[in-house]
Design a protein around this motif. Structure first.
Motif, PDB file in Angstrom:
ATOM      1  N   ARG A   1       0.701  -1.284   0.109  1.00 10.60           N
ATOM      2  CA  ARG A   1      -0.171   0.201   0.086  1.00 10.60           C
ATOM      3  C   ARG A   1       0.936   1.194  -0.044  1.00 10.60           C
ATOM      4  N   GLY A   2       2.057   1.218  -0.616  1.00 12.07           N
ATOM      5  CA  GLY A   2       2.963   2.389  -0.779  1.00 12.07           C
ATOM      6  C   GLY A   2       3.429   2.651   0.564  1.00 12.07           C
ATOM      7  N   ARG A   3       3.453   1.895   1.616  1.00 12.58           N
ATOM      8  CA  ARG A   3       4.183   2.320   2.856  1.00 12.58           C
ATOM      9  C   ARG A   3       5.420   1.548   2.913  1.00 12.58           C
ATOM     10  N   ILE A   4       6.613   2.469   3.271  1.00 13.10           N
ATOM     11  CA  ILE A   4       8.052   1.859   3.426  1.00 13.10           C
ATOM     12  C   ILE A   4       8.360   2.087   4.950  1.00 13.10           C
ATOM     13  N   LYS A   5       8.783   1.224   5.440  1.00 10.84           N
ATOM     14  CA  LYS A   5       9.717   1.172   6.746  1.00 10.84           C
ATOM     15  C   LYS A   5      10.968   1.598   6.497  1.00 10.84           C
ATOM     16  N   ILE A   6      11.522   2.590   7.148  1.00  5.77           N
ATOM     17  CA  ILE A   6      12.922   2.677   6.909  1.00  5.77           C
ATOM     18  C   ILE A   6      13.642   3.296   8.254  1.00  5.77           C
ATOM     19  N   LYS A   7      14.520   2.618   8.537  1.00  9.18           N
ATOM     20  CA  LYS A   7      15.555   2.931   9.664  1.00  9.18           C
ATOM     21  C   LYS A   7      16.637   4.221   9.424  1.00  9.18           C
ATOM     22  N   ILE A   8      16.134   5.590   9.858  1.00 11.24           N
ATOM     23  CA  ILE A   8      16.931   6.529   9.337  1.00 11.24           C
ATOM     24  C   ILE A   8      18.395   6.732  10.188  1.00 11.24           C
ATOM     25  N   LYS A   9      19.335   6.624   9.571  1.00 10.47           N
ATOM     26  CA  LYS A   9      20.775   6.663  10.279  1.00 10.47           C
ATOM     27  C   LYS A   9      21.345   7.790  10.225  1.00 10.47           C
ATOM     28  N   PRO A  10      22.368   8.073  10.965  1.00  8.94           N
ATOM     29  CA  PRO A  10      22.831   9.553  11.070  1.00  8.94           C
ATOM     30  C   PRO A  10      23.781   9.665   9.649  1.00  8.94           C
ATOM     31  N   GLY A  11      23.635  10.813   9.029  1.00 13.14           N
ATOM     32  CA  GLY A  11      23.930  11.268   7.793  1.00 13.14           C
ATOM     33  C   GLY A  11      23.087  11.094   6.438  1.00 13.14           C
ATOM     34  N   LYS A  12      23.531  10.417   5.513  1.00  7.38           N
ATOM     35  CA  LYS A  12      22.841  10.118   4.183  1.00  7.38           C
ATOM     36  C   LYS A  12      22.393   8.681   4.350  1.00  7.38           C
ATOM     37  N   ASN A  13      21.161   8.555   3.830  1.00  2.84           N
ATOM     38  CA  ASN A  13      20.327   7.451   3.660  1.00  2.84           C
ATOM     39  C   ASN A  13      19.794   7.555   2.357  1.00  2.84           C
ATOM     40  N   ASP A  14      20.383   6.701   1.409  1.00  2.00           N
ATOM     41  CA  ASP A  14      20.181   6.877  -0.001  1.00  2.00           C
ATOM     42  C   ASP A  14      19.684   5.478  -0.298  1.00  2.00           C
ATOM     43  N   LEU A  15      18.235   5.632  -0.876  1.00  2.00           N
ATOM     44  CA  LEU A  15      17.511   4.400  -1.293  1.00  2.00           C
ATOM     45  C   LEU A  15      18.083   3.849  -2.768  1.00  2.00           C
ATOM     46  N   GLY A  16      18.992   4.732  -3.314  1.00  6.19           N
ATOM     47  CA  GLY A  16      19.187   4.460  -4.683  1.00  6.19           C
ATOM     48  C   GLY A  16      18.273   4.457  -5.849  1.00  6.19           C
ATOM     49  N   VAL A  17      18.447   3.881  -6.991  1.00  5.47           N
ATOM     50  CA  VAL A  17      17.390   3.933  -8.051  1.00  5.47           C
ATOM     51  C   VAL A  17      16.275   2.871  -7.789  1.00  5.47           C
ATOM     52  N   ILE A  18      15.264   3.506  -7.749  1.00  5.46           N
ATOM     53  CA  ILE A  18      13.866   2.717  -7.597  1.00  5.46           C
ATOM     54  C   ILE A  18      13.035   2.446  -8.871  1.00  5.46           C
ATOM     55  N   LYS A  19      13.070   1.349  -9.413  1.00  7.44           N
ATOM     56  CA  LYS A  19      12.645   0.920 -10.827  1.00  7.44           C
ATOM     57  C   LYS A  19      10.999   0.862 -10.685  1.00  7.44           C
ATOM     58  N   VAL A  20      10.156   1.377 -11.572  1.00  4.38           N
ATOM     59  CA  VAL A  20       8.832   1.436 -11.573  1.00  4.38           C
ATOM     60  C   VAL A  20       8.427   0.812 -12.801  1.00  4.38           C
ATOM     61  N   SER A  21       7.965  -0.177 -13.115  1.00  6.07           N
ATOM     62  CA  SER A  21       7.777  -1.084 -14.477  1.00  6.07           C
ATOM     63  C   SER A  21       6.207  -0.870 -14.842  1.00  6.07           C
ATOM     64  N   PRO A  22       5.986  -1.004 -16.201  1.00  4.55           N
ATOM     65  CA  PRO A  22       4.773  -0.569 -16.826  1.00  4.55           C
ATOM     66  C   PRO A  22       3.893  -1.400 -16.108  1.00  4.55           C
ATOM     67  N   LYS A  23       4.064  -2.741 -15.612  1.00  5.46           N
ATOM     68  CA  LYS A  23       3.156  -3.250 -14.952  1.00  5.46           C
ATOM     69  C   LYS A  23       2.323  -2.598 -13.823  1.00  5.46           C
ATOM     70  N   LEU A  24       3.130  -1.717 -13.129  1.00  6.33           N
ATOM     71  CA  LEU A  24       2.520  -0.951 -12.066  1.00  6.33           C
ATOM     72  C   LEU A  24       1.629   0.092 -12.688  1.00  6.33           C
ATOM     73  N   VAL A  25       1.819   0.787 -13.739  1.00  6.44           N
ATOM     74  CA  VAL A  25       1.190   1.485 -14.328  1.00  6.44           C
ATOM     75  C   VAL A  25      -0.275   0.881 -14.948  1.00  6.44           C
ATOM     76  N   LYS A  26      -0.221  -0.336 -15.440  1.00  2.00           N
ATOM     77  CA  LYS A  26      -1.340  -0.945 -15.864  1.00  2.00           C
ATOM     78  C   LYS A  26      -2.326  -1.417 -14.788  1.00  2.00           C
ATOM     79  N   LYS A  27      -1.667  -1.522 -13.680  1.00  4.22           N
ATOM     80  CA  LYS A  27      -2.534  -2.134 -12.536  1.00  4.22           C
ATOM     81  C   LYS A  27      -3.600  -1.043 -12.021  1.00  4.22           C
ATOM     82  N   GLN A  28      -3.422   0.137 -12.202  1.00  9.99           N
ATOM     83  CA  GLN A  28      -3.944   1.158 -11.659  1.00  9.99           C
ATOM     84  C   GLN A  28      -5.186   1.503 -12.816  1.00  9.99           C
TER      85      GLN A  28
END
Length: 251
Positions: free
Chosen positions: A224-251
């Motif tokens: 449901r679009g909810r992300i649990k993240i443990k924030i650490k001191p300094g930078k926290n980078d999730l990097g590249v998050i790929k979104v596929s066409p399947k996710l678009v078609k699901k909507q």
């Protein structure tokens, strides 16, 4: 007298040592969260130039595949008694939303309702009729037409989901407003990148939402679009998050 001077010297040295210890601890209480959403499919085709209707802003894909206008924010249930970094005291007290060239600018924005108010400005030569589709705040069903002026709107509580904003006179004209009880929100730029600065260190849950994609479940654990993240001191980078066409078609 010499004993007194020695005592003062020891006291000042101790104070300096305490400052040296405390300052790094304070600096480690906060962390920045960043990432980038990239669409792996073919971008939607733009409107033919002969059409006078403004370009559809519901799914904007940049040249690098970045998805613009994804809302990324700390969930309200996880924001109670949350620490707010002092840098957010410098946020402007006004958030501006403009009618310009028959579209809303910006298309997605955020509002810390306890500290900020919304200013809606009409920069077009013709009138507009704004409408908020809120769940918790209440405004008149038919607000006065806006003609070459500006209006101030004050929200009295947070909204559970981003608020759709429409123009009743121009059905293609729309925007979305995150109304929250804290400043920890952002939206992706044309490259799909986002950053939320100075989050308190610890376990948090965030919401990721887009007007066309809905709750973004780019990974199996993102229910449901909810992300649990443990924030650490300094930078926290999730990097590249790929979104596929399947996710678009699901909507």
């Amino acid at each position: 007298m010499k004993d007194f001077q020695k005592q003062i010297t020891k006291y000042l040295s101790l104070c300096g040592l305490l400052l040296f210890i405390v300052q790094p601890l304070e600096a480690t209480e906060w962390g920045d969260l960043s990432g980038q959403f990239i669409y792996t499919g073919k971008p939607p085709a733009p409107h033919p130039k002969k059409l006078k209707i403004p370009q559809n802003q519901s799914l904007v894909i940049g040249k690098n595949g970045g998805i613009k206008n994804i809302c990324f924010y700390l969930r309200e249930t996880f924001s109670q008694n949350i620490k707010i970094h002092s840098s957010y005291n410098q946020l402007p007290k006004k958030v501006f939303l403009s009618h310009q060239n028959s579209i809303y600018e910006p298309h997605v924005s955020g509002l810390w309702y306890e500290r900020q108010q919304l200013i809606c400005i009409n920069k077009d030569p013709h009138p507009h009729l704004i409408q908020f589709f809120t769940l918790r705040n209440h405004f008149p069903d038919r607000l006065p037409k806006e003609i070459n002026n500006q209006r101030t709107f004050r929200f009295h509580t947070h909204e559970i989901v981003p608020v759709p904003v429409k123009c009743k006179m121009h059905p293609w004209e729309s925007a979305y407003l995150m109304v929250l009880a804290h400043p920890y929100f952002t939206s992706t730029d044309e490259t799909g990148a986002f950053t939320i600065k100075n989050l308190p260190v610890g376990d948090h849950e965030f919401k990721v939402w887009h007007e066309q994609l809905g709750n973004i479940e780019a990974k199996d654990e993102w229910k449901r679009g909810r992300i649990k993240i443990k924030i650490k001191p300094g930078k926290n980078d999730l990097g590249v998050i790929k979104v596929s066409p399947k996710l678009v078609k699901k909507q």
